[in-house]
Scaffold this active site. Structure first.
Site, PDB file in Angstrom:
ATOM      1  N   CYS A 202      15.168 -23.335 -61.482  1.00 53.13           N
ATOM      2  CA  CYS A 202      15.557 -22.033 -62.050  1.00 53.13           C
ATOM      3  C   CYS A 202      15.833 -21.028 -60.945  1.00 53.13           C
ATOM      4  CB  CYS A 202      14.496 -21.530 -63.019  1.00 53.13           C
ATOM      5  SG  CYS A 202      12.892 -21.282 -62.269  1.00 53.13           S
TER       6      CYS A 202
ATOM      7  N   ASP B 160       9.483 -29.071 -64.005  1.00 55.90           N
ATOM      8  CA  ASP B 160      10.079 -27.758 -64.304  1.00 55.90           C
ATOM      9  C   ASP B 160       9.315 -26.684 -63.540  1.00 55.90           C
ATOM     10  OD1 ASP B 160      11.556 -25.706 -65.440  1.00 55.90           O
ATOM     11  OD2 ASP B 160      10.383 -25.655 -67.287  1.00 55.90           O
TER      12      ASP B 160
ATOM     13  N   ARG C 144      14.705 -28.836 -74.303  1.00 55.11           N
ATOM     14  CA  ARG C 144      13.559 -29.504 -74.937  1.00 55.11           C
ATOM     15  C   ARG C 144      14.064 -30.470 -76.019  1.00 55.11           C
ATOM     16  NH1 ARG C 144      10.584 -24.678 -73.449  1.00 55.11           N
ATOM     17  NH2 ARG C 144      11.441 -23.296 -75.022  1.00 55.11           N
TER      18      ARG C 144
ATOM     19  N   ASP D 242      -0.673 -28.230 -65.012  1.00 54.20           N
ATOM     20  CA  ASP D 242      -0.316 -26.864 -64.639  1.00 54.20           C
ATOM     21  C   ASP D 242      -1.481 -26.273 -63.858  1.00 54.20           C
ATOM     22  OD1 ASP D 242       2.031 -24.806 -65.839  1.00 54.20           O
ATOM     23  OD2 ASP D 242       0.267 -23.816 -65.009  1.00 54.20           O
ATOM     24  N   SER D 243      -1.174 -25.334 -62.984  1.00 57.23           N
ATOM     25  CA  SER D 243      -2.250 -24.712 -62.208  1.00 57.23           C
ATOM     26  C   SER D 243      -2.974 -23.630 -63.010  1.00 57.23           C
ATOM     27  CB  SER D 243      -1.691 -24.117 -60.911  1.00 57.23           C
ATOM     28  OG  SER D 243      -0.659 -23.213 -61.213  1.00 57.23           O
TER      29      SER D 243
ATOM     30  N   PHE E 278       4.190 -28.862 -64.485  1.00 50.29           N
ATOM     31  CA  PHE E 278       4.472 -27.428 -64.667  1.00 50.29           C
ATOM     32  C   PHE E 278       4.663 -27.165 -66.169  1.00 50.29           C
ATOM     33  CE2 PHE E 278       6.314 -28.773 -60.577  1.00 50.29           C
ATOM     34  CZ  PHE E 278       5.603 -27.990 -59.693  1.00 50.29           C
TER      35      PHE E 278
HETATM   36  N1  SAH Z   1       8.112 -26.095 -68.607  1.00 48.85           N
HETATM   37  C1  SAH Z   1       7.550 -24.848 -69.065  1.00 48.85           C
HETATM   38  C2  SAH Z   1       7.819 -23.695 -68.105  1.00 48.85           C
HETATM   39  C3  SAH Z   1       7.308 -23.898 -66.697  1.00 48.85           C
HETATM   40  S1  SAH Z   1       7.109 -22.411 -65.811  1.00 48.85           S
HETATM   41  C4  SAH Z   1       8.080 -24.532 -70.465  1.00 48.85           C
HETATM   42  O1  SAH Z   1       9.064 -25.145 -70.916  1.00 48.85           O
HETATM   43  O2  SAH Z   1       7.505 -23.660 -71.120  1.00 48.85           O
HETATM   44  C5  SAH Z   1       6.297 -22.926 -64.376  1.00 48.85           C
HETATM   45  C6  SAH Z   1       4.816 -23.248 -64.528  1.00 48.85           C
HETATM   46  O3  SAH Z   1       4.374 -23.750 -63.269  1.00 48.85           O
HETATM   47  C7  SAH Z   1       3.894 -22.094 -64.842  1.00 48.85           C
HETATM   48  O4  SAH Z   1       3.166 -22.384 -66.001  1.00 48.85           O
HETATM   49  C8  SAH Z   1       2.930 -21.986 -63.636  1.00 48.85           C
HETATM   50  O5  SAH Z   1       1.588 -21.708 -64.035  1.00 48.85           O
HETATM   51  C9  SAH Z   1       3.022 -23.362 -63.065  1.00 48.85           C
HETATM   52  N2  SAH Z   1       2.800 -23.475 -61.620  1.00 48.85           N
HETATM   53  C10 SAH Z   1       3.266 -22.678 -60.630  1.00 48.85           C
HETATM   54  N3  SAH Z   1       2.949 -23.181 -59.422  1.00 48.85           N
HETATM   55  C11 SAH Z   1       2.262 -24.327 -59.653  1.00 48.85           C
HETATM   56  C12 SAH Z   1       1.681 -25.319 -58.800  1.00 48.85           C
HETATM   57  N4  SAH Z   1       1.766 -25.219 -57.487  1.00 48.85           N
HETATM   58  N5  SAH Z   1       1.064 -26.363 -59.384  1.00 48.85           N
HETATM   59  C13 SAH Z   1       0.988 -26.474 -60.724  1.00 48.85           C
HETATM   60  N6  SAH Z   1       1.534 -25.571 -61.565  1.00 48.85           N
HETATM   61  C14 SAH Z   1       2.161 -24.519 -61.041  1.00 48.85           C
END
Ligand code: SAH
Length: 415
Positions: A359, A319, A231, A269-270, A247
């Site tokens: 990840c 991410d 970050r 985000d979903s 995400f």
């Molecule tokens: N970048 C964030 C962590 C991401 S974790 C940080 O630094 O804190 C992955 C995220 O993807 C989660 O919040 C999850 O809700 C979201 N997610 C999972 N599948 C998804 C999809 N198909 N579309 C949108 N978001 C999704």
């Protein structure tokens, strides 16, 4: 230099366990990884078991020729039949062992200069800290613990003692990692183990920024600590930019980029709950003017829609959650990463930045780079890698356990 802070090696008072313990005998030629201190012994490498161990018992590991190699804890219901814990024949695996290992991990975090600007850190990172199945994350004194091996679950009391005494915990809450617990046939044991666990989100500080963490129902243990350094690294590129934070979870990248001058950040985000927390986090760090947007949507569809509409951004962050959970899923996951990043590359303005992450532990850095290459080819853009990113220092990579390197990031400039 004499290291007074570290636990001193003491000669065990009890005699070595070697004679009395049950043992597993390896098939011939299957000793290499054990000798190299790889902490996992798969059932396929075992020729026979002596002394009728029960699951959860300490066992010695010997070669076909009777040579003593290591000591660990057996779980015959799991594919990883023995969790190897010690390569020292004089070391007993007892309560004191678990306490000392946990205390060592906590002390090493305290001395890590990269953790001096945060009060949220991973205190124990499983095998990398010699503690298979133990994850302990500290959020301003409130510790979230996951115990996902039988060995670790049986050592709960000693691990808890060490966390309370050495990390100064205000509370310790156990949460389940259901996927991993299934592999070890473990029962649910979520709940408060010590102190008064907060019902409200806990506020933490990371690199001078403030975040709310839901330690009870948030994803993983509540916050993606492994991205802390990334970050800060990415934020340096963000002055006067528009950022597409895909995400986003609770908006940690959004707040970091805004603090470094991003003018507009779109969080996708979903999870509506995650986005609500992202809004709260933006309010908590409202010192910098930034226009935030929140879009609850499936990311692939949303990105394609924006691409079709001809939209482009200065910075795109991708991410996603783990796409590959096992080696059988590598091909499918690689295709998903490629598709996602192809669209992502198309959404970056000429000269802008794409921060692409994976990840998935089973997708190594070399494969991830190949995937990004294919994505660039298909997007018809030239892409430069400007920084290679990994996981934060409180998630150390153990050389004898390369699987512990799971987070890969490529900061790319898209031409
Ligand atoms: N970048 C964030 C962590 C991401 S974790 C940080 O630094 O804190 C992955 C995220 O993807 C989660 O919040 C999850 O809700 C979201 N997610 C999972 N599948 C998804 C999809 N198909 N579309 C949108 N978001 C999704």
């Amino acid at each position: 230099m004499v290291d007074t802070d570290m636990p001193t090696e003491s000669v065990p008072i009890t005699p070595p366990q070697a004679q009395a313990l049950p043992a597993v005998v390896l098939k011939s030629g299957r000793d290499k990884s054990v000798r190299a201190h790889h902490p996992r012994l798969f059932s396929g490498a075992i020729k026979l078991t002596e002394g009728r161990p029960k699951d959860g018992n300490v066992v010695d590991v010997r070669t076909n020729n009777g040579e003593w190699l290591a000591r660990g804890i057996i779980n015959q219901q799991a594919q990883i039949a023995v969790r190897l814990l010690s390569w020292d024949p004089t070391e007993s695996i007892d309560d004191q062992f678990w306490y000392k290992r946990t205390a060592r991990a906590v002390k090493l975090r305290r001395r890590d200069p990269l953790l001096s600007h945060t009060n949220a850190r991973r205190l124990v990172f499983g095998e990398s800290d010699g503690l298979p199945g133990v994850i302990a994350d500290d959020y301003a004194g409130h510790i979230v613990l996951q115990l996902s091996t039988l060995a670790a679950a049986n050592a709960r009391a000693s691990i808890l003692d060490a966390l309370v005494q050495c990390a100064g915990a205000l509370s310790v809450t156990e949460r389940n990692d259901e996927e991993r617990m299934r592999h070890e046939h473990l029962r649910d044991n979520a709940g408060v183990l010590y102190g008064y666990a907060p019902q409200e989100p806990v506020e933490i500080t990371e690199n001078g920024l403030h975040f709310l963490v839901d330690v009870n129902t948030g994803q993983k243990t509540g916050f993606y600590l492994d991205q802390r350094e990334n970050r800060a690294r990415l934020a340096r590129y963000c002055a006067d930019t528009t950022v597409l934070n895909v995400f986003s979870y609770t908006g940690a990248f959004a707040v970091a980029t805004a603090a470094h001058g991003a003018a507009r950040v779109i969080n996708i985000d979903s999870s509506p709950d995650a986005l609500r927390m992202a809004e709260a986090n933006a309010r908590l760090n409202s010192g910098t003017p930034c226009l935030y947007e929140y879009v609850a949507a499936e990311a692939f569809a949303e990105l394609r829609r924006r691409r079709a509409a001809g939209e482009q951004y200065d910075i795109v962050i991708l991410d996603p959650p783990k796409f590959a959970h096992s080696t059988e899923q590598i091909d499918r996951a690689a295709r998903a990463y490629k598709d996602l990043n192809r669209v992502g590359i198309g959404l970056v303005k000429a000269g802008g930045i794409l921060a692409a992450f994976s990840c998935s532990g089973v997708i190594d850095a070399a494969l991830f780079q190949k995937v990004m290459f294919s994505a660039a080819v298909e997007a018809g853009r030239d892409v430069q890698i400007v920084e290679k990113l990994s996981q934060a220092s409180d998630h150390p990579i153990l050389l004898s356990f390369p699987e512990s390197e799971y987070l890969k990031g490529l900061l790319c400039r898209v031409l």
